[in-house]
Design an enzyme around this catalytic site. Structure first.
Site, PDB file in Angstrom:
ATOM      1  N   SER A  66      12.400 -34.131  20.518  1.00  0.00           N
ATOM      2  CA  SER A  66      13.058 -35.329  20.022  1.00  0.00           C
ATOM      3  C   SER A  66      13.825 -35.066  18.719  1.00  0.00           C
ATOM      4  O   SER A  66      14.801 -34.321  18.712  1.00  0.00           O
ATOM      5  CB  SER A  66      11.990 -36.420  19.860  1.00  0.00           C
ATOM      6  OG  SER A  66      12.539 -37.655  19.540  1.00  0.00           O
TER       7      SER A  66
ATOM      8  N   ASP B 161      24.690 -25.810  16.862  1.00  0.00           N
ATOM      9  CA  ASP B 161      26.057 -26.085  17.316  1.00  0.00           C
ATOM     10  C   ASP B 161      27.093 -25.812  16.229  1.00  0.00           C
ATOM     11  O   ASP B 161      28.217 -25.391  16.526  1.00  0.00           O
ATOM     12  CB  ASP B 161      26.178 -27.530  17.788  1.00  0.00           C
ATOM     13  CG  ASP B 161      25.627 -27.729  19.193  1.00  0.00           C
ATOM     14  OD1 ASP B 161      25.147 -26.739  19.782  1.00  0.00           O
ATOM     15  OD2 ASP B 161      25.671 -28.872  19.705  1.00  0.00           O
TER      16      ASP B 161
ATOM     17  N   LYS C 280      13.298 -33.277  25.083  1.00  0.00           N
ATOM     18  CA  LYS C 280      13.289 -34.738  25.116  1.00  0.00           C
ATOM     19  C   LYS C 280      14.566 -35.257  24.469  1.00  0.00           C
ATOM     20  O   LYS C 280      14.734 -35.165  23.258  1.00  0.00           O
ATOM     21  CB  LYS C 280      12.086 -35.321  24.393  1.00  0.00           C
ATOM     22  CG  LYS C 280      12.065 -36.841  24.507  1.00  0.00           C
ATOM     23  CD  LYS C 280      11.104 -37.496  23.568  1.00  0.00           C
ATOM     24  CE  LYS C 280      11.199 -39.003  23.709  1.00  0.00           C
ATOM     25  NZ  LYS C 280      12.513 -39.547  23.333  1.00  0.00           N
TER      26      LYS C 280
END
Length: 539
Positions: free
Chosen positions: A306, A317, A331
């Site tokens: 999460s 990224d 998740k």
């Protein structure tokens, strides 16, 4: 792979705990309260609702056995939600407060950490800033009475202790404790207060330029704790940071975005959410962070979920840092919370979240909750915890980082540097060893307190103190007396680990987590790999 398989420990019994934590703490992304009256009105308008009421009425009036209508309704609701996705669920009123406390960052009580040894409640440590610490309750104190009821030797459970010691702020509770060296029981009349649940376990300097910071959850207090810890590390000379998010099941989205904002420079996307009835919403890092430059390594594993995955995904990224460890849980669903009229609550999945490159890291759940819940077991059985080549990813879901590196969606964050689960130790035996250490150390420490308190700092203690063979043998006698069936040959093979944990628990008596983690982390391969990578870059 084949050579190490015989050394693999049985990880499966621990997986339900991981799932429970992820379900309880990792479902708070984008949490909002829906208007209660609007929800109730829509339910009343549905003809199927009347059908359900009729069925419940017939069952209650005519069923052969007596039933609890409230329990039956709870079961029906849970069964309905289980058909949607693994993270939509119902929270009965009696459980709601406990769930809130984990994320609010506090609870109301007397403020102690405890464990039960030989049927006696033993204080591990008073929580800093709590009423027990203020009155002088100490580590090693044994609670004999709570109010007028004797609790020692009564086979009391952890949950029973919690129910007796927690209570409303301002209420009082009397405890009587046995303290080493005191002939009489000591009485404390404690006024309950708000007790902080910290989300930063520890922050310390591993060396002159490298800081280590471990976060256990993303709660309402995480942003402030994280900023304060970073600031202190910077003052201590930190140029490099190891951020440990292993076994962190997540929590509040805002806490995750705030964390990334301290680490990521410029105005950059951190995460966005989108769903059938939820328009795309972007969360952007836009303030001047305290650690936007400097080498950054983030540790993750299969228990990182999460909000932890939001942080790791954004850093990966944007190529801001290096992700080290094993594939995260996977998740990527967003829940909203709806209050119900009886004080219970519904957590309903309303959107997915996506990393800056567009990845959804939610692992598949279309084949049902059982398969979803067993997915970590499948990873273990497929060898993913041990070899990088066994990691499963959706090769069709290809995305690119800011520097053009390929990353994949469809099931967790895949680390840049893989760290296999250690196969050199028998974790079942090591778990038995570790569980026997606290009671032994509390007794030992109380006799040698002046000796250990002569160390002025954690660094001095780590440089000068070692567990001698005599103390180690005393511990083995304690271990074998309490666990007669333990494999002594395997215990002997873990002498180094045993001595390290003994040394760590003594340090915990002196400095809490600030003493425990620096010692025990010397055994941690992921931290060792991150530090070696830093040294290679510097060279």
């Amino acid at each position: 792979m084949d050579n190490s398989s015989k050394n693999k420990f049985n990880y499966k019994p621990y997986l339900p705990l991981v799932y429970a934590l992820i379900l309880l703490l990792g479902v708070q992304l984008g949490l909002m309260l829906a208007p209660k009256t609007a929800v109730q009105e829509k339910i009343k308008q549905g003809s199927n609702f009347q059908k359900l009421k009729d069925i419940l009425h017939f069952v209650e009036e005519n069923y052969v056995d007596t039933i609890d209508k409230e329990d039956l309704m709870d079961d029906i609701i849970e069964d309905v939600l289980s058909e949607l996705d693994p993270h939509s669920f119902y929270i009965p009123q009696k459980r709601l407060q406990g769930v809130k406390e984990n994320l609010q960052g506090n609870f109301e009580g007397i403020g102690i950490e405890f464990f039960i040894v030989e049927d006696t409640i033993t204080v591990v440590s008073p929580i800093s800033g709590g009423p027990s610490e203020e009155l002088g309750v100490m580590s090693g104190d044994k609670i004999i009475y709570i109010e007028d009821s004797i609790v020692a030797g009564k086979n009391i459970s952890n949950s029973k202790v919690v129910s007796k010691l927690r209570g409303e702020k301002g209420s009082n509770v009397n405890i009587r404790v046995k303290r080493f060296g005191e002939d009489e029981l000591l009485t404390f009349n404690i006024t309950r207060d708000k007790i902080p649940l910290t989300s930063v376990d520890v922050a310390y300097m591993i060396d002159k330029s490298t800081g280590y910071l471990k976060v256990n959850r993303f709660s309402a207090t995480t942003s402030k704790e994280f900023y304060t810890s970073l600031k202190d590390l910077k003052k201590s000379g930190m140029d490099n940071l190891i951020l440990d998010l292993r076994q962190n099941p997540g929590g509040y989205l805002a806490a995750a975005t705030d964390m990334v904002d301290e680490l990521l420079g410029g105005r950059r996307l951190v995460v966005y959410t989108e769903g059938k009835s939820s328009n795309r919403k972007e969360y952007v890092a836009n303030k001047s962070g305290i650690f936007e430059e400097g080498r950054l390594y983030i540790l993750i594993d299969e228990g990182s979920a999460s909000a932890s995955e939001i942080v790791a995904g954004a850093i990966q990224d944007w190529d801001r840092g290096v992700i080290v460890g094993r594939r995260s849980f996977g998740k990527g669903l967003v829940q909203e919370q709806y209050s119900l009229s009886d004080g219970s609550a519904l957590r309903l999945t309303v959107a997915r979240y996506y990393t800056p490159s567009g990845r959804s890291i939610q692992k598949p759940y279309s084949e049902g909750n059982d398969k979803y819940y067993n997915e970590l077991v499948e990873r273990l059985d497929n060898g993913e915890f041990y070899t990088e080549d066994s990691i499963k990813s959706d090769k069709q879901a290809i995305y690119y980082t800011a520097d053009g590196r390929k990353v994949f969606g469809g099931g967790g964050i895949i680390p840049d540097i893989f760290v296999p689960l250690d196969t050199t130790s028998d974790y079942r035996i090591l778990g038995q060893i570790r569980s026997s250490i606290p009671a032994f150390i509390y007794k030992h420490f109380s006799h040698k307190k002046e000796l250990y308190e002569s160390y002025s700092s954690v660094n001095e203690y780590m440089e000068e103190f070692r567990i001698g063979d005599e103390l180690y043998q005393e511990f083995l006698e304690h271990l074998y007396a309490s666990r007669e069936d333990i494999d002594k040959t395997k215990v002997g093979e873990m002498k180094r680990e045993s001595k390290t944990y003994l040394r760590a628990y003594i340090a915990k008596q002196l400095w809490g987590n600030n003493g425990y983690y620096p010692v025990v982390n010397t055994l941690d391969p992921a931290i060792s790999i991150a530090r070696k990578q830093m040294l290679n870059i510097e060279e």
